[in-house]
Write an enzyme that holds these catalytic residues in place. Sequence first.
Site, mmCIF file in Angstrom:
data_model
loop_
_atom_site.group_PDB
_atom_site.id
_atom_site.type_symbol
_atom_site.label_atom_id
_atom_site.label_comp_id
_atom_site.label_asym_id
_atom_site.label_seq_id
_atom_site.Cartn_x
_atom_site.Cartn_y
_atom_site.Cartn_z
ATOM 1 N N ARG A 90 -33.301 -51.235 -4.561
ATOM 2 C CA ARG A 90 -32.512 -51.434 -5.792
ATOM 3 C C ARG A 90 -32.158 -52.758 -6.362
ATOM 4 O O ARG A 90 -31.481 -53.622 -5.775
ATOM 5 C CB ARG A 90 -31.217 -50.441 -5.633
ATOM 6 C CG ARG A 90 -31.452 -49.140 -5.338
ATOM 7 C CD ARG A 90 -30.149 -48.347 -4.889
ATOM 8 N NE ARG A 90 -29.617 -48.760 -3.856
ATOM 9 C CZ ARG A 90 -28.307 -48.581 -3.240
ATOM 10 N NH1 ARG A 90 -27.611 -47.544 -3.961
ATOM 11 N NH2 ARG A 90 -27.845 -48.908 -2.346
ATOM 12 N N THR B 206 -21.731 -44.618 -7.192
ATOM 13 C CA THR B 206 -20.900 -44.645 -8.638
ATOM 14 C C THR B 206 -21.993 -45.730 -9.419
ATOM 15 O O THR B 206 -21.591 -46.873 -9.538
ATOM 16 C CB THR B 206 -19.506 -45.295 -8.611
ATOM 17 O OG1 THR B 206 -19.724 -46.771 -7.668
ATOM 18 C CG2 THR B 206 -18.681 -44.551 -7.872
ATOM 19 N N CYS C 270 -25.102 -52.660 -4.939
ATOM 20 C CA CYS C 270 -23.763 -52.892 -5.059
ATOM 21 C C CYS C 270 -23.470 -54.259 -6.004
ATOM 22 O O CYS C 270 -22.934 -53.970 -7.062
ATOM 23 C CB CYS C 270 -23.123 -53.380 -3.579
ATOM 24 S SG CYS C 270 -22.843 -51.765 -2.757
ATOM 25 N N SER D 168 -29.638 -71.072 -1.644
ATOM 26 C CA SER D 168 -30.132 -70.918 -2.786
ATOM 27 C C SER D 168 -31.184 -70.253 -2.801
ATOM 28 O O SER D 168 -32.104 -70.231 -1.792
ATOM 29 C CB SER D 168 -30.429 -72.302 -3.610
ATOM 30 O OG SER D 168 -31.340 -72.226 -4.775
#
Length: 472
Positions: free
Chosen positions: A367, A106, A290, A282
């Site tokens: 990604r 999605t 996602c 950090s």
Amino acid sequence: MTLPYASQPAPVTPPSGAARPRLTFIGTGYLGATYAICYAELGYEVIGFDVDVDKIEKLGKGEVPFHEPGLDEMLRRNLAAGRLRFTTSYQETADFGDVHFICVGTPQRASGLGADLTYVEASVSNLAQHLSRKALIVGKSTVPVGTAEWVEQLVAKHARPELAVEVAWSPEFLQEGFAVDDVMRPNRIVVATKTEWSNSLLHAAHKGVFDLAATEDREVPVVSTDFATAELVKVAANSFLATKISFINAMAEVCEVAGGDITQLARALGYDPRIGNRFLQSGVGFGGGCLPKDIRAFQARAQELGAGEALRFLHEVDLINLRRRQRVLNLAAGLLGRKFGPAGPDLSGARIAVLGATFKPNSDDVRDAPALAVAAMLSRAGAAVHVYDPQGMENAKRALPEVEYAKSMVDAVTDADLVCVLTEWAEFRNADPVALGEVAATKLVVDGRNCLDATAWKSAGWTLRALGRPTV
């Protein structure tokens, strides 16, 4: 002891007549392939479906098309046992399965922040029209709230009414690098059903997980809820996680101007049981397939529902995260003594080693990876960038072909004017700074993940800059 449901549902005979429900997983990307392989390992008969012929052929040959520790051997074992197979045929999938899990992507819509449900619509519509007996379609993909009701409408439109096909929802909570355990030993299962039949069948589909937990004397908490809550759980969890990561990175920004040390601040915060120490590291920020797209889709859906103000803070969470990438560029320019012009720093003539391309270690997923985004920024600024990653090289080459790719960490660092550690692989964390110093042109390093032993690197003669920490 495992208590899978508040009240144990009555046993139900799967529509196929098999002793256990036959399972299909529609979409064999990271989510669907992992679930298919793991549920076959739990003893279920499983089919994985995808429209991507190359992907299905690879899986059928025992090749996992992505990196996930432990999954390759499990795939080959279950193919050999005959419990698992893969197909591009909707008809074969529909004829086989009792419970069909929707695991398609999605992605963020090209035209805005919202989720693109094209793959959900295509998979549900095509599956429904091929069904010849009653079945349960279960959503597992991360979707905007309201999708489950829409899927019911798609099923009503495309499936024969007399089959009485039902819909349920059960979101996934996989962490790349830990996905096998997340499937087989989940920390919770969320289910949303509307009838006793679907509840019983979905319980039977999870029984292998509960049985494994019982043998290991563990509990698997189950939340039985409504469609809307089940859909919201995953995006709410991802939004909370993203907020926690961006919070500590915002504190790093303050530490840099105030003279504080973010690692010590995070350690002190982590001792507070109300906060905890997980995800208080950090660094250059979160990425992957996602968190970034999910928090944007959540904002977009809330806006559509008239609750946009409630999630306005997620916009700032996103901006903080993206700022971290620019900060690495700033640190690099500062260490190299390059000034900023109106278009940013000019890094021409500098050779920079980027260690890391994936968005996290133990994955080959690039990604929205901060490491690769920073590599692109350094390249656009004129630097000769040499990237090395233990698992993500092939995916990185496709995503960012304009930089150079090294065969090893040492190869990347050789003759480098600057080293940027941007993914916290163990190979980088445990690297010998003395040995690397012997091949680097200049002993300058940006620790973009606060994962290096600053004392050891300083002792080896390196000047180290890390996000949110004093210069060492």
